[in-house]
Write a protein that holds these residues in place. Structure first.
Motif, short mmCIF file in Angstrom:
data_model
loop_
_atom_site.label_atom_id
_atom_site.label_comp_id
_atom_site.label_asym_id
_atom_site.label_seq_id
_atom_site.Cartn_x
_atom_site.Cartn_y
_atom_site.Cartn_z
N ALA A 130 48.56 40.75 -2.21
CA ALA A 130 49.74 41.00 -1.78
C ALA A 130 49.87 39.52 -1.16
O ALA A 130 50.88 38.91 -1.45
N PHE A 131 48.92 39.23 -0.45
CA PHE A 131 49.13 37.78 0.35
C PHE A 131 49.09 36.76 -0.83
O PHE A 131 50.01 35.70 -0.47
N ILE A 132 48.45 36.63 -2.01
CA ILE A 132 48.59 35.66 -2.62
C ILE A 132 49.77 35.70 -3.45
O ILE A 132 50.61 34.52 -3.50
N GLY A 133 50.40 36.78 -3.74
CA GLY A 133 51.56 37.00 -4.17
C GLY A 133 52.60 36.54 -3.29
O GLY A 133 53.58 35.63 -3.84
N ALA A 134 52.40 36.92 -2.07
CA ALA A 134 53.78 36.49 -1.06
C ALA A 134 53.61 34.81 -1.11
O ALA A 134 54.83 34.26 -0.96
N MET A 135 52.34 34.35 -1.13
CA MET A 135 52.33 32.81 -0.87
C MET A 135 53.07 32.14 -2.25
O MET A 135 53.56 31.18 -1.95
N LEU A 136 52.74 32.64 -3.27
CA LEU A 136 53.42 32.09 -4.59
C LEU A 136 55.00 32.13 -4.38
O LEU A 136 55.49 31.03 -4.78
N SER A 137 55.56 33.23 -4.13
CA SER A 137 56.92 33.18 -3.95
C SER A 137 57.39 32.12 -2.81
O SER A 137 58.41 31.43 -3.03
N MET A 138 56.59 32.11 -1.73
CA MET A 138 57.12 31.34 -0.56
C MET A 138 56.67 30.01 -0.94
O MET A 138 57.81 29.10 -0.64
N GLY A 139 55.85 29.47 -1.83
CA GLY A 139 55.68 28.14 -2.67
C GLY A 139 56.88 27.88 -3.03
O GLY A 139 57.64 26.78 -2.97
N PHE A 140 57.41 28.79 -4.09
CA PHE A 140 58.63 28.44 -4.74
C PHE A 140 59.73 28.30 -4.12
O PHE A 140 60.64 27.28 -4.17
N ILE A 141 60.10 29.06 -2.91
CA ILE A 141 61.14 28.93 -1.84
C ILE A 141 61.03 27.76 -1.21
O ILE A 141 62.15 27.06 -1.07
N LEU A 142 59.91 27.35 -0.73
CA LEU A 142 59.85 26.08 0.01
C LEU A 142 60.05 24.86 -0.89
O LEU A 142 60.67 23.95 -0.40
N ILE A 143 59.71 24.92 -2.13
CA ILE A 143 60.13 23.72 -3.09
C ILE A 143 61.68 23.81 -3.31
O ILE A 143 62.21 22.69 -3.16
N VAL A 144 62.21 24.87 -3.44
CA VAL A 144 63.86 24.89 -3.51
C VAL A 144 64.35 24.41 -2.44
O VAL A 144 65.30 23.90 -2.39
N SER A 145 63.72 25.00 -0.98
CA SER A 145 64.64 24.66 -0.04
C SER A 145 64.58 23.18 0.39
O SER A 145 65.17 22.47 1.16
N LYS A 146 63.67 22.32 -0.30
CA LYS A 146 63.33 21.05 -0.07
C LYS A 146 64.67 20.36 -0.86
O LYS A 146 65.41 19.37 -0.61
N LYS A 147 65.06 20.99 -2.06
CA LYS A 147 65.84 20.47 -3.00
C LYS A 147 67.63 20.76 -2.64
O LYS A 147 68.33 20.09 -2.57
N VAL A 148 67.41 22.07 -2.10
CA VAL A 148 69.04 22.42 -1.68
C VAL A 148 68.98 22.71 -0.34
O VAL A 148 67.96 23.22 0.40
#
Lengths: 341, 370
Positions: A130-148
């Motif tokens: 679950a932690f790996i999955g959470a971190m994957l999504s979190m990673g995406f969100i962080l990348i997105v939050s840098k852009k928008v």
């Protein structure tokens, strides 16, 4: 002025604690077999074993379930509070940002893989997956939050990530063995049922340790509420702080997903309700209150899930959505109105 | 002689490792104010952010009290430097008291609980900026002027030795601008704090600063005491002013003049003509003004707005030559105004000029609205 607020804080904590104790009892008393108050006392506190059926129901089913609801509910709402602070967005939460769905995806993949190999899935493996999955999504969100920079866009991206993860999960489930599907299906809808004492042990260690660390971080979190620039001027090492905050919130929401599946809206609704109740956003008060509030909310929702259409049990996610989503809507409308002033 | 408190040495600042401004060498002692001025986007904020360690330095050093900023920990810096930024913060459910109290952060314990001493400091800081009555108000519901004062109190409460302020007076009305700057000045004097800030109001920068730094064309173009830096031509160039002019002596800004052939002639002086000059400029009517001595306040405004000014040397009585020149222009105009009621020995010839014009059958308007 100071006195008045202190009274409010004390009262809030008393109310939450009373609600929590009452709900624990109600949850243990009620179910398909209704147990009397004295019986529960006899079994729980005096540890009498004369009625072995009731004894088993309480010790093996209802008590672990109630403890799970307390720990996971609390973890979920604290995780929501951390994410809201991190993204400076009141409607950020593990479910909305797709973190729960990411965790769900990896957990189902892990479950299918391990069960396919004929191995049992331990609590530890579930949490790690679950932690790996959470971190994957979190990673995406962080990348997105840098852009928008726009917060609404961030939430939309989170919801989309959630959909993608759910779709992939469904895809995996389609190709799983029939025997796994029943189990998986139940879990993927979200439920506090079927929690073992072994699960409780692992979950309480993870949740309690994480929560203690979170509580000890309430000072930098309070600085971060002023924005990154001011926080750094107050002496917070922003880089380290951000990483720790992400790890803490991901561990908390991963733990919930691992044991109870995705549970929606608790992470947004509870912190909001708690803050309105305390009339402050000070982390040192809000973090413990969020934990209590999340526990109360989930115990209540679990009770509703079990009792409303007895003997059919609802998924916990649907019940939390019914009670949580209106709070979120109210919050957004209210916020919009405030902006008009 | 006090020693320099903050020094930048060959500093280059910018974003993403691309230098925007290079070779920044500034120094400042405690109890002094240094102001950065320059057009929007010139890099004032970039310099301030770099000094406050919000941006990493591209090259060079910043020394704070003798230590290199890069080697100091965040918590060491926070006890010496506090900031007031332009970023609009929107904290939830925080009273102004709470906001100011965040300034105590570097001094509180593990959980950030305020001691009695901390609380005393918070109240003191709020009193210093006249914001004590705001203590219980929600920070998100107060006005811009109040916000700036509360944020300044927060910065003071941090007990810094230097405060960095990025455009502290933006969004404020005149009263609050003056109020904020006088609080700042008071604080610098009383608490012996160094201040580095950026300002858009050059007139105010000129009055409050011990040093002024002009940023233009990606470099520090001028650096020195305000009297060395400010002159009308330079400010016009610094901001690349095209649609108006700035008067450095008076610190006043005028709109663009209409430079075509004058249609109106104004006889003014001693401040009486200024309102009419501005009205004519607003109405788009080109005008000539005269005869004014160089030391007449009307002259400064007329110079900026009139298409033609007939000017006499300072402290001199008006000469016959100038009067002849004025007469020629006045007769070519459609209308003649006089804003003066009395004349003195230095400008008595203006009176003779008016009489002569009147004798030629041209009406003289004494009411600026006619």
């Amino acid at each position: 002025m100071v006195k008045k607020y202190h009274l409010r804080y004390v009262l809030s904590f008393i109310i939450l604690s009373v609600l929590l104790s009452v709900l624990i009892f109600i949850n243990i008393n009620n179910g398909s077999v209704k147990l009397s108050f004295s019986k529960v006392i006899n079994i729980l506190i005096l540890n009498k074993k004369d009625d072995i059926t009731s004894y088993r129901i309480i010790w093996d089913i209802r008590l672990p379930r109630a403890i799970a609801a307390i720990l996971l509910g609390g973890a979920l709402s604290v995780s929501g509070f951390l994410l809201q602070t991190f993204f400076n967005n009141p409607i950020a939460g593990p479910f909305v940002l797709g973190i729960s769905s990411g965790a769900k995806l990896v957990v189902s993949a892990a479950m299918i893989f391990f069960i396919g190999q004929g191995m049992a899935v331990s609590s530890g493996v579930m949490i790690i997956a679950a932690f790996i999955g959470a971190m994957l999504s979190m990673g995406f969100i962080l990348i997105v939050s840098k852009k928008v920079k726009q917060m609404s866009m961030l939430v939309i991206c989170g919801v989309m990530i959630g959909y993608i993860c759910s779709a992939v999960t469904d895809f995996i489930v389609t190709f799983a063995d029939d025997s796994n599907i029943v189990n998986l299906h139940n879990w993927s809808l979200g439920s506090f049922s079927g929690i073992s004492w072994d699960n409780i042990k692992v979950m309480s260690i993870v949740v309690i340790v994480t929560l203690v660390i979170t509580f000890l971080m309430s000072k930098p979190i309070s600085a971060y509420q002023m924005g990154e620039e001011y926080a750094s001027n107050m002496g917070v090492n922003i880089k380290t702080f951000r990483i720790v905050l992400i790890l803490l919130s991901s561990i908390l929401s991963a733990c919930v997903t691992a044991f109870a599946g995705p549970v929606s809206f608790v992470g947004i609704a509870v912190p909001h309700l708690v803050k309105s109740m305390l009339k402050t956003a000070k982390p040192i008060l809000v973090i413990p209150a969020c934990f209590l509030g999340g526990s109360v909310f989930c115990l209540f929702c679990d009770f509703a899930a079990r009792m409303v259409f007895m003997p059919v049990e609802l998924s916990i996610g649907s019940v939390t959505a019914i009670f949580g989503a209106p709070v979120v809507i109210y919050m957004m409308v209210n916020r919009q109105r405030q902006k008009l002033y | 002689m006090k020693k320099d408190y903050i020094i930048t040495k060959d500093l280059s600042v910018g974003y993403n490792n691309i230098p925007l401004i290079e070779n920044i060498n500034l120094k400042l002692r405690r109890g002094e104010i240094l102001t950065l001025i320059g057009a929007n986007g010139s890099g004032k904020s970039t310099i301030l952010k770099s000094i406050a360690k919000q941006l990493s330095l591209i090259n060079g050093y910043v020394y704070l009290d003798g230590n290199s900023l890069g080697k100091m920990s965040e918590s060491d810096i926070s006890k010496k430097m506090s900031v007031v930024l332009t970023t609009r913060i929107n904290p939830e459910l925080m009273s102004c008291y709470d906001i100011v109290a965040t300034g105590r952060y570097p001094y509180t314990g593990r959980l950030g609980v305020l001691s009695d001493y901390d609380r005393k400091k918070v109240i003191e800081a709020m009193e210093l900026v006249n914001a004590i009555e705001l203590a219980d108000c929600d920070f998100s519901l107060i006005s811009d002027g109040q916000r700036q004062r509360v944020l300044l109190a927060r910065a003071i409460c941090q007990e810094p030795e230097i405060i960095v302020l990025d455009e502290p007076t933006s969004f404020l009305d005149i009263k609050h601008k003056l109020e904020l700057l006088s609080i700042l000045k008071k604080m610098v004097d009383e608490k012996n704090i160094a201040v580095i800030m950026s300002l858009h109001e050059i007139d105010l920068a000129q009055k409050i600063s011990d040093y002024v730094v002009c940023i233009h064309n990606n470099k520090i173009e001028r650096y020195g005491a305000p009297e060395e830096v400010f002159n009308t031509d330079y400010i016009t160039e610094l901001y690349n002013i095209k649609n108006g002019s700035y008067n450095a002596e008076l610190g006043c800004l005028e709109l663009e003049k209409n430079a075509s052939n004058p249609k109106v002639f104004v006889v003014g002086g001693n401040g009486s003509g200024i309102n009419l000059y501005r009205k004519l400029q607003r109405d788009g009517i080109p005008f000539a003004a005269g005869v004014l001595q160089e030391n007449d306040i009307d002259y400064y405004v007329a110079r900026a707005l009139a298409s033609k000014v007939i000017v006499e040397k300072a402290f001199e009585s008006i000469s016959d030559e100038k009067i002849r020149e004025a007469e020629k222009i006045a007769l070519s105009c459609e209308k003649v105004y006089c804003t003066l009621n009395e004349f003195g020995s230095a400008n008595i010839k203006n009176k003779y000029l008016l009489e002569k014009i009147l004798a030629l059958g041209i009406e003289i308007c004494y009411d600026m609205y006619s």
